[in-house]
Enzyme design. Sequence first.
Site, short mmCIF file in Angstrom:
data_model
loop_
_atom_site.label_atom_id
_atom_site.label_comp_id
_atom_site.label_asym_id
_atom_site.label_seq_id
_atom_site.Cartn_x
_atom_site.Cartn_y
_atom_site.Cartn_z
N ALA A 56 2.00 0.19 5.56
CA ALA A 56 3.31 -0.28 6.02
C ALA A 56 4.14 -0.70 4.80
O ALA A 56 3.60 -0.79 3.70
CB ALA A 56 3.11 -1.44 6.97
N CYS B 123 -1.98 -1.00 -0.01
CA CYS B 123 -1.38 -0.17 -1.06
C CYS B 123 -1.33 -0.93 -2.38
O CYS B 123 -1.67 -0.40 -3.43
CB CYS B 123 0.04 0.25 -0.65
SG CYS B 123 0.05 1.55 0.61
N GLN C 14 5.15 -3.52 3.66
CA GLN C 14 4.59 -4.65 2.90
C GLN C 14 3.07 -4.52 2.87
O GLN C 14 2.35 -5.48 3.15
CB GLN C 14 5.00 -5.98 3.55
CG GLN C 14 6.37 -6.49 3.17
CD GLN C 14 6.48 -6.91 1.72
OE1 GLN C 14 5.49 -7.13 1.02
NE2 GLN C 14 7.70 -7.00 1.23
N SER C 15 2.57 -3.35 2.52
CA SER C 15 1.12 -3.11 2.62
C SER C 15 0.33 -3.81 1.51
O SER C 15 0.50 -3.52 0.32
CB SER C 15 0.86 -1.60 2.55
OG SER C 15 -0.53 -1.36 2.42
N ASN C 16 -0.57 -4.69 1.93
CA ASN C 16 -1.51 -5.30 0.98
C ASN C 16 -2.46 -4.24 0.45
O ASN C 16 -2.82 -4.23 -0.72
CB ASN C 16 -2.35 -6.38 1.68
CG ASN C 16 -1.51 -7.52 2.18
OD1 ASN C 16 -0.77 -8.13 1.40
ND2 ASN C 16 -1.57 -7.80 3.47
#
Length: 352
Positions: A86, A92, A88-90
């Site tokens: 998403a 990634c 705000q992907s942690n």
Amino acid sequence: MHYHAAMDLSRFPRRRYTPFATPLEFLPNFSRALAASCPGGRGPRIWIKRDDMLGLFPGGNKTRKLEFLVADALAQGADTLVTCGAPQSNHCRITLAAAVKEGLKCRFVIEERVPGSYDVDASGNNFMFRLMGVEKINVVPGGSNMAAEMQKMADEVVREGRKAYIIPGGGSNAIGGLGYVACAQELQQQLFEQGVAIDRVVVGSGSSGTHGGMVAGFLGNNIRIPITGIGVSRDLADQQPLVLKEAQAVLDLLGVAIKVKPEDVQCVGGYWQPKYSVPNARMVEAVQMLARTEGIPLDPVYTGKIMAGLIGMAREGALKPDENVLFLHTGGLPSLHAYESVVLGDGKDLPA
Ligand SMILES: Cc1ncc(COP(=O)(O)O)c(C=O)c1O
């Protein structure tokens, strides 16, 4: 003759990103505040395992999965990691941190689950994507076939004469789940050393590598503590089959002859609404309560809602007074900075 298969993680290549066991601690002030808000003024005793302190930039549950996934990528000779998440992907962000550390390149497919929510200049994880030098980001609409989008991106890497390694969303496949078998074994050792008897473990349940890996690790190591997974994007009916499949895949990869049963996978819904990543009032209460009693931050998208689930279960009596309950803190702190005014508010203008 009966052969009892043990869980031998040492057969799998692994990189080490955290040179210590994450702390297992009792939360006296939080437990007291929670009890005061429960019927009769009595509540469970809450413990925490600080997986928000795992290695990489800054750590969280993905670090454990990536120890095995990146080792596999390196064993296959890959030079580029391709993954998705998403805005705000942690996942990634931590995958990128691992890539940088290993001298690999990294590309993302970002799924805009909430239309218009991707902003190149956003703070939190987004800012870190740029700071750590992500090579490329493709943004696709919510509901896109992410596996197909990542394959397209990987094909592009190959056309450039390089070798891509695809990591599924959240790092949740059988290899990634090994990271949470390692966590289960680490926890078992800590409980033994500290002489602590835990009655229930509460974890977050999203792409399911954490919950599924823990279920596999508990079954395979004969740890008879029930695990409750609080859904961050799905209620029981949709989440349980995903977690069961992940736990079974992990056990199969390890060659352990155990069949996961639906009763081994407890999922609780109702705390993630109105939508994945969209704030609600109970999340704000949970984030403020832990920060103001123990000085430990939670994040608004995952751990805030997961802790709201623990608080709700205690108030309903689903967690009994004086039971020892362990909360697994899975990280996610950078996105807190993308929601500062929300978590400082009183939550009154938010959905319950
Ligand atoms: C901070 C945090 N907690 C919990 C989760 C959920 O874990 P899993 O995807 O393994 O189910 C995630 C996943 O993105 C996360 O970033």
